[in-house]
Design an enzyme around this catalytic site. Structure first.
Site, PDB file in Angstrom:
ATOM      1  N   GLN A   1       3.179   9.911   0.784  1.00 35.41           N
ATOM      2  CA  GLN A   1       4.667   9.101   1.145  1.00 35.41           C
ATOM      3  C   GLN A   1       5.544   9.595  -0.297  1.00 35.41           C
ATOM      4  OE1 GLN A   1       2.199   5.375   2.069  1.00 35.41           O
ATOM      5  NE2 GLN A   1       4.130   5.195   3.068  1.00 35.41           N
TER       6      GLN A   1
ATOM      7  N   GLY B   1       0.977  -1.275  -0.058  1.00 37.71           N
ATOM      8  CA  GLY B   1       0.146  -0.073  -0.113  1.00 37.71           C
ATOM      9  C   GLY B   1       0.898   1.261   0.065  1.00 37.71           C
TER      10      GLY B   1
ATOM     11  N   HIS C   1      -2.676   7.737   6.554  1.00 39.85           N
ATOM     12  CA  HIS C   1      -1.629   8.697   6.051  1.00 39.85           C
ATOM     13  C   HIS C   1      -2.275   9.985   5.447  1.00 39.85           C
ATOM     14  CE1 HIS C   1       2.174   6.362   6.107  1.00 39.85           C
ATOM     15  NE2 HIS C   1       1.481   5.221   5.461  1.00 39.85           N
TER      16      HIS C   1
ATOM     17  N   HIS D   1      -4.576   1.816   7.448  1.00 40.00           N
ATOM     18  CA  HIS D   1      -3.605   2.292   7.581  1.00 40.00           C
ATOM     19  C   HIS D   1      -3.260   3.584   6.322  1.00 40.00           C
ATOM     20  CE1 HIS D   1       1.101   1.330   7.627  1.00 40.00           C
ATOM     21  NE2 HIS D   1       0.996   2.244   6.747  1.00 40.00           N
ATOM     22  N   GLU D   2      -3.643   3.275   5.143  1.00 40.76           N
ATOM     23  CA  GLU D   2      -3.438   4.093   4.209  1.00 40.76           C
ATOM     24  C   GLU D   2      -4.268   5.465   4.442  1.00 40.76           C
ATOM     25  OE1 GLU D   2      -0.900   3.902   2.474  1.00 40.76           O
ATOM     26  OE2 GLU D   2      -0.687   1.563   3.015  1.00 40.76           O
TER      27      GLU D   2
ATOM     28  N   CYS E   1       5.444  -0.044   7.249  1.00 38.50           N
ATOM     29  CA  CYS E   1       5.266   0.902   6.508  1.00 38.50           C
ATOM     30  C   CYS E   1       6.442   1.346   5.474  1.00 38.50           C
ATOM     31  CB  CYS E   1       4.803   2.085   7.516  1.00 38.50           C
ATOM     32  SG  CYS E   1       4.588   3.715   6.478  1.00 38.50           S
ATOM     33  N   LEU E   2       6.343   1.857   4.232  1.00 33.13           N
ATOM     34  CA  LEU E   2       7.237   1.848   3.471  1.00 33.13           C
ATOM     35  C   LEU E   2       8.163   3.213   3.976  1.00 33.13           C
ATOM     36  CD1 LEU E   2       5.943   1.379  -0.036  1.00 33.13           C
ATOM     37  CD2 LEU E   2       7.394  -0.117   1.427  1.00 33.13           C
TER      38      LEU E   2
END
Ligand SMILES: [Zn+2]
Length: 171
Positions: free
Chosen positions: A51, A46, A140, A136-137, A94-95
């Protein structure tokens, strides 16, 4: 398609609240494709636009396992319209917080409405990994990170570690 550099903790950009997207056009679709490419390259399941430094309410997800055919999903202006009372726990990563994982408890099911890549209104009732990933996304887009859902002690430790790493890189 272009792979974009990822924004990494503790960059304050990650705390920005993203703005709604007003028009779904070719530029936006190109951005969605760049986000997918960046996510596949990382690799991750994701990615939210913030990000890669763009405070716009768009995210991409692909939960296909290695060796399976790609299943790219694009969510524009996603909004959680209902959440279940029962909760589930997943180990999240998480990236933007590479190589750090922690268990997070969230509602097990969510209904999300959004526009797809073509700008068409859609709604999905998600459970399992998709429910967690969407939450989660969408966090963000509101400047929230998964480490905000863990204990303060653990959060402070990971922020300290990444702040130190960012400083040593800057030297
Ligand atoms: Zn993330």
């Amino acid at each position: 398609m272009t792979i974009k550099p990822l924004i990494i903790l503790p960059d304050p950009v990650l705390r920005q609240v993203s703005k709604p997207i007003e028009r779904v056009d070719a530029d936006l679709q190109r951005l969605a494709d760049d986000m997918l490419e960046t996510m596949y390259d990382a690799p991750g399941i994701g990615l939210a636009a913030i990000q890669i430094g763009l405070p716009r309410r768009m995210l991409v997800i692909d939960l296909a396992k290695e060796g399976e055919e790609k299943q790219p999903l694009v969510f524009i202006n996603p909004e959680i319209v209902s959440s279940s009372e029962d909760r589930s726990v997943y180990e999240e990563g998480c990236l933007s917080i590479p190589d750090y994982y922690a268990e997070v408890e969230r509602p097990a099911k969510v209904t999300v409405k959004y526009l797809n890549r073509e700008g068409k209104e859609q709604s999905v009732e998600a459970d399992g990994l998709l429910a967690t990933c969407l939450q989660h996304e969408i966090d963000h887009l509101n400047g929230v990170l998964f480490i905000d859902h863990i204990s303060r002690l653990k959060r402070d430790m990971v922020i300290k570690k990444f702040t130190k790493a960012a400083k040593s890189k800057a030297l």
